[in-house]
Design a protein around this motif. Structure first.
Motif, PDB file in Angstrom:
ATOM      1  N   ARG A  54       5.945   6.841  -2.617  1.00 23.61           N
ATOM      2  CA  ARG A  54       4.731   6.128  -2.221  1.00 23.61           C
ATOM      3  C   ARG A  54       5.061   5.013  -1.236  1.00 23.61           C
ATOM      4  O   ARG A  54       4.349   4.819  -0.234  1.00 23.61           O
ATOM      5  CB  ARG A  54       4.052   5.555  -3.473  1.00 23.61           C
ATOM      6  CG  ARG A  54       2.752   4.829  -3.233  1.00 23.61           C
ATOM      7  CD  ARG A  54       1.671   5.711  -2.716  1.00 23.61           C
ATOM      8  NE  ARG A  54       1.423   6.877  -3.537  1.00 23.61           N
ATOM      9  CZ  ARG A  54       0.382   7.678  -3.395  1.00 23.61           C
ATOM     10  NH1 ARG A  54      -0.512   7.438  -2.460  1.00 23.61           N
ATOM     11  NH2 ARG A  54       0.238   8.741  -4.163  1.00 23.61           N
ATOM     12  N   TYR A  57       6.236   6.914   2.262  1.00 22.38           N
ATOM     13  CA  TYR A  57       5.299   7.729   3.031  1.00 22.38           C
ATOM     14  C   TYR A  57       3.888   7.147   3.124  1.00 22.38           C
ATOM     15  O   TYR A  57       3.115   7.552   3.989  1.00 22.38           O
ATOM     16  CB  TYR A  57       5.227   9.137   2.433  1.00 22.38           C
ATOM     17  CG  TYR A  57       6.548   9.863   2.470  1.00 22.38           C
ATOM     18  CD1 TYR A  57       7.133  10.228   3.688  1.00 22.38           C
ATOM     19  CD2 TYR A  57       7.238  10.159   1.301  1.00 22.38           C
ATOM     20  CE1 TYR A  57       8.357  10.883   3.733  1.00 22.38           C
ATOM     21  CE2 TYR A  57       8.465  10.817   1.334  1.00 22.38           C
ATOM     22  CZ  TYR A  57       9.018  11.184   2.553  1.00 22.38           C
ATOM     23  OH  TYR A  57      10.228  11.820   2.592  1.00 22.38           O
ATOM     24  N   ARG A  58       3.542   6.206   2.232  1.00 23.51           N
ATOM     25  CA  ARG A  58       2.205   5.606   2.268  1.00 23.51           C
ATOM     26  C   ARG A  58       2.309   4.080   2.261  1.00 23.51           C
ATOM     27  O   ARG A  58       1.531   3.394   1.604  1.00 23.51           O
ATOM     28  CB  ARG A  58       1.371   6.083   1.067  1.00 23.51           C
ATOM     29  CG  ARG A  58       1.229   7.592   0.936  1.00 23.51           C
ATOM     30  CD  ARG A  58       0.465   8.217   2.089  1.00 23.51           C
ATOM     31  NE  ARG A  58      -0.900   7.766   2.135  1.00 23.51           N
ATOM     32  CZ  ARG A  58      -1.898   8.328   1.459  1.00 23.51           C
ATOM     33  NH1 ARG A  58      -1.666   9.358   0.665  1.00 23.51           N
ATOM     34  NH2 ARG A  58      -3.127   7.874   1.577  1.00 23.51           N
ATOM     35  N   ASN A  59       3.263   3.562   3.005  1.00 22.00           N
ATOM     36  CA  ASN A  59       3.525   2.128   2.983  1.00 22.00           C
ATOM     37  C   ASN A  59       2.380   1.332   3.610  1.00 22.00           C
ATOM     38  O   ASN A  59       1.875   1.680   4.674  1.00 22.00           O
ATOM     39  CB  ASN A  59       4.829   1.837   3.740  1.00 22.00           C
ATOM     40  CG  ASN A  59       5.149   0.361   3.781  1.00 22.00           C
ATOM     41  OD1 ASN A  59       5.070  -0.329   2.769  1.00 22.00           O
ATOM     42  ND2 ASN A  59       5.500  -0.140   4.953  1.00 22.00           N
ATOM     43  N   THR A 311       0.270   0.109  -4.631  1.00 20.17           N
ATOM     44  CA  THR A 311       0.306   0.669  -3.279  1.00 20.17           C
ATOM     45  C   THR A 311      -0.831   1.662  -3.092  1.00 20.17           C
ATOM     46  O   THR A 311      -1.497   1.681  -2.044  1.00 20.17           O
ATOM     47  CB  THR A 311       1.660   1.357  -3.009  1.00 20.17           C
ATOM     48  OG1 THR A 311       2.719   0.422  -3.238  1.00 20.17           O
ATOM     49  CG2 THR A 311       1.740   1.841  -1.563  1.00 20.17           C
ATOM     50  N   THR A 312      -1.061   2.499  -4.108  1.00 23.69           N
ATOM     51  CA  THR A 312      -2.178   3.447  -4.054  1.00 23.69           C
ATOM     52  C   THR A 312      -3.511   2.713  -3.936  1.00 23.69           C
ATOM     53  O   THR A 312      -4.388   3.102  -3.154  1.00 23.69           O
ATOM     54  CB  THR A 312      -2.188   4.326  -5.329  1.00 23.69           C
ATOM     55  OG1 THR A 312      -0.946   5.025  -5.425  1.00 23.69           O
ATOM     56  CG2 THR A 312      -3.328   5.328  -5.288  1.00 23.69           C
ATOM     57  N   VAL A 315      -3.921   1.435  -0.394  1.00 23.93           N
ATOM     58  CA  VAL A 315      -4.278   2.531   0.515  1.00 23.93           C
ATOM     59  C   VAL A 315      -5.773   2.833   0.405  1.00 23.93           C
ATOM     60  O   VAL A 315      -6.470   3.003   1.422  1.00 23.93           O
ATOM     61  CB  VAL A 315      -3.444   3.793   0.200  1.00 23.93           C
ATOM     62  CG1 VAL A 315      -3.977   4.999   0.979  1.00 23.93           C
ATOM     63  CG2 VAL A 315      -1.979   3.561   0.551  1.00 23.93           C
ATOM     64  N   HIS A 319      -8.630   2.269   3.337  1.00 22.31           N
ATOM     65  CA  HIS A 319      -9.505   3.340   3.823  1.00 22.31           C
ATOM     66  C   HIS A 319     -10.980   2.942   3.728  1.00 22.31           C
ATOM     67  O   HIS A 319     -11.759   3.199   4.649  1.00 22.31           O
ATOM     68  CB  HIS A 319      -9.260   4.616   3.017  1.00 22.31           C
ATOM     69  CG  HIS A 319      -7.984   5.310   3.385  1.00 22.31           C
ATOM     70  ND1 HIS A 319      -7.418   6.311   2.610  1.00 22.31           N
ATOM     71  CD2 HIS A 319      -7.140   5.142   4.436  1.00 22.31           C
ATOM     72  CE1 HIS A 319      -6.300   6.723   3.174  1.00 22.31           C
ATOM     73  NE2 HIS A 319      -6.109   6.024   4.274  1.00 22.31           N
TER      74      HIS A 319
END
Length: 346
Positions: A54, A57-59, A311-312, A315, A319
């Motif tokens: 996570r 790739y989704r920093n 982190t999720t 994200v 968005h």
């Protein structure tokens, strides 16, 4: 511990453990603790894989903050790994010598590498949290330094280097030149002759933890207050979004920091309380409690879980905010068109 006022030769003379320690080592509560601890350790390893992916790739953080979080995650797994080795050795020792009180304990020299790595990663965890807090502090007061990713990462490397230096200093003050005489129930225990230094470092750890928590509260207050001012007085879209992102990423990072500080302080405070009342409790109770108040075991488990979840969350918030902001111009445009049509009709 009972032998803090003994010399090295006297400590080595206590080959056979006391009845209280022996009962604690072979008790049902110790066996339950093994069953309880090992799953937590392996869950930490498993969840760390997802946390690492996570982050990679989704920093949503600056490259500097991301680097410190990588180091925090690595240290949590290192500490769990060393603790796992210590507990496996402890379990094998109990199985092999459950009927012999003169062989069930470890000589402190047998624990040199295990104990050194365990204590180093333990102290390092506290200083890494301080680095995370200071990283967010710099991101707030010296935001220009964090605009360029390379500068941000360089600052983070310096903060981690400072954490390593502080850890090495504390480790040296506690253990340097200390004779590892005597016997310990498990390799997580410091050598008997290092107990005074260990107690001082534990107290310092508690003080720095409290100070860090105060800084976190003040920093959050300042960041939220600044964000409210921007929302009410600045209408530049980029500025408003940067302020919003700074708030939610800082909240996420500081949540991770607070969790680690809480469990680390829990362990330190619990150990201090137990040591304070050691004289008034049985050896059996003391050594059972020592195994259950290992706060960093729980703190290490919380790190990958919180990194992944926060982190999720960041994200998802990003968005939503971007989606909302990209829709706003269309709404404004439609309103302007409607006003224009009304004007033309008149």
């Amino acid at each position: 511990m009972l032998y803090t006022n003994q010399t090295a030769s006297e400590l080595d003379g206590f080959r056979c453990t006391s009845s209280g320690i022996f009962e604690a080592q072979t008790s049902i509560w110790m066996k339950i603790n093994f069953v309880f601890a090992f799953p937590l350790i392996f869950i930490t390893f498993y969840t760390s894989i997802f946390a690492y992916r996570r982050l990679k790739y989704r920093n949503v953080y600056s490259s500097g903050t991301q680097f410190i979080l990588y180091v925090v995650l690595f240290n949590a797994n290192l500490n769990q790994l060393v603790y796992c080795v210590i507990r496996i050795r402890h379990l094998l020792q109990i199985i092999n010598y459950s009927s012999d009180p003169c062989l069930i304990e470890f000589h402190s020299t047998e624990c040199f590498y295990d104990n050194s790595l365990y204590m180093f990663s333990n102290y390092f965890a506290t200083w890494l949290v301080c680095s995370l807090t200071f990283d967010r502090f710099l991101a707030f007061y010296a935001r220009k330094l964090y605009v360029q990713q390379e500068k941000s990462k360089r600052i983070a490397m310096m903060l981690v280097a400072g954490a390593i230096l502080c850890t090495l200093t504390g480790h040296a003050l506690t253990y340097f030149g200390v004779n590892r005489a005597g016997y310990v129930p498990s390799c997580q225990y410091p050598p008997h002759l290092a107990l005074n230094g260990f107690a001082i470092m534990t107290n310092l750890k508690i003080i720095f933890t409290i100070a860090n928590c105060v800084v976190i509260v003040v920093l959050l207050f300042l960041i939220i207050r600044k964000d409210r001012r921007i929302r009410h007085s600045v209408y530049d879209t980029n500025t408003r979004y940067c302020s919003f992102e700074n708030v939610f990423t800082t909240k996420s990072v500081l949540t991770i920091a607070v969790a680690q500080l809480f469990f680390s302080c829990l362990s330190s405070v619990a150990v201090t309380i137990v040591r304070t009342f050691e004289a008034g409790m049985s050896e059996y109770t003391y050594h059972i409690l020592t195994q259950y108040v290992t706060g960093l075991l729980y703190g290490n488990l919380s790190i990958p879980i919180l990194i992944y979840l926060k982190t999720t969350q960041c994200v998802q918030l990003r968005h939503r905010r971007i989606s909302k902001m990209t829709k706003q111009p269309d709404v404004l445009e439609s309103r302007m068109l409607s006003l224009k049509n009304m004007w033309e009709k008149e």
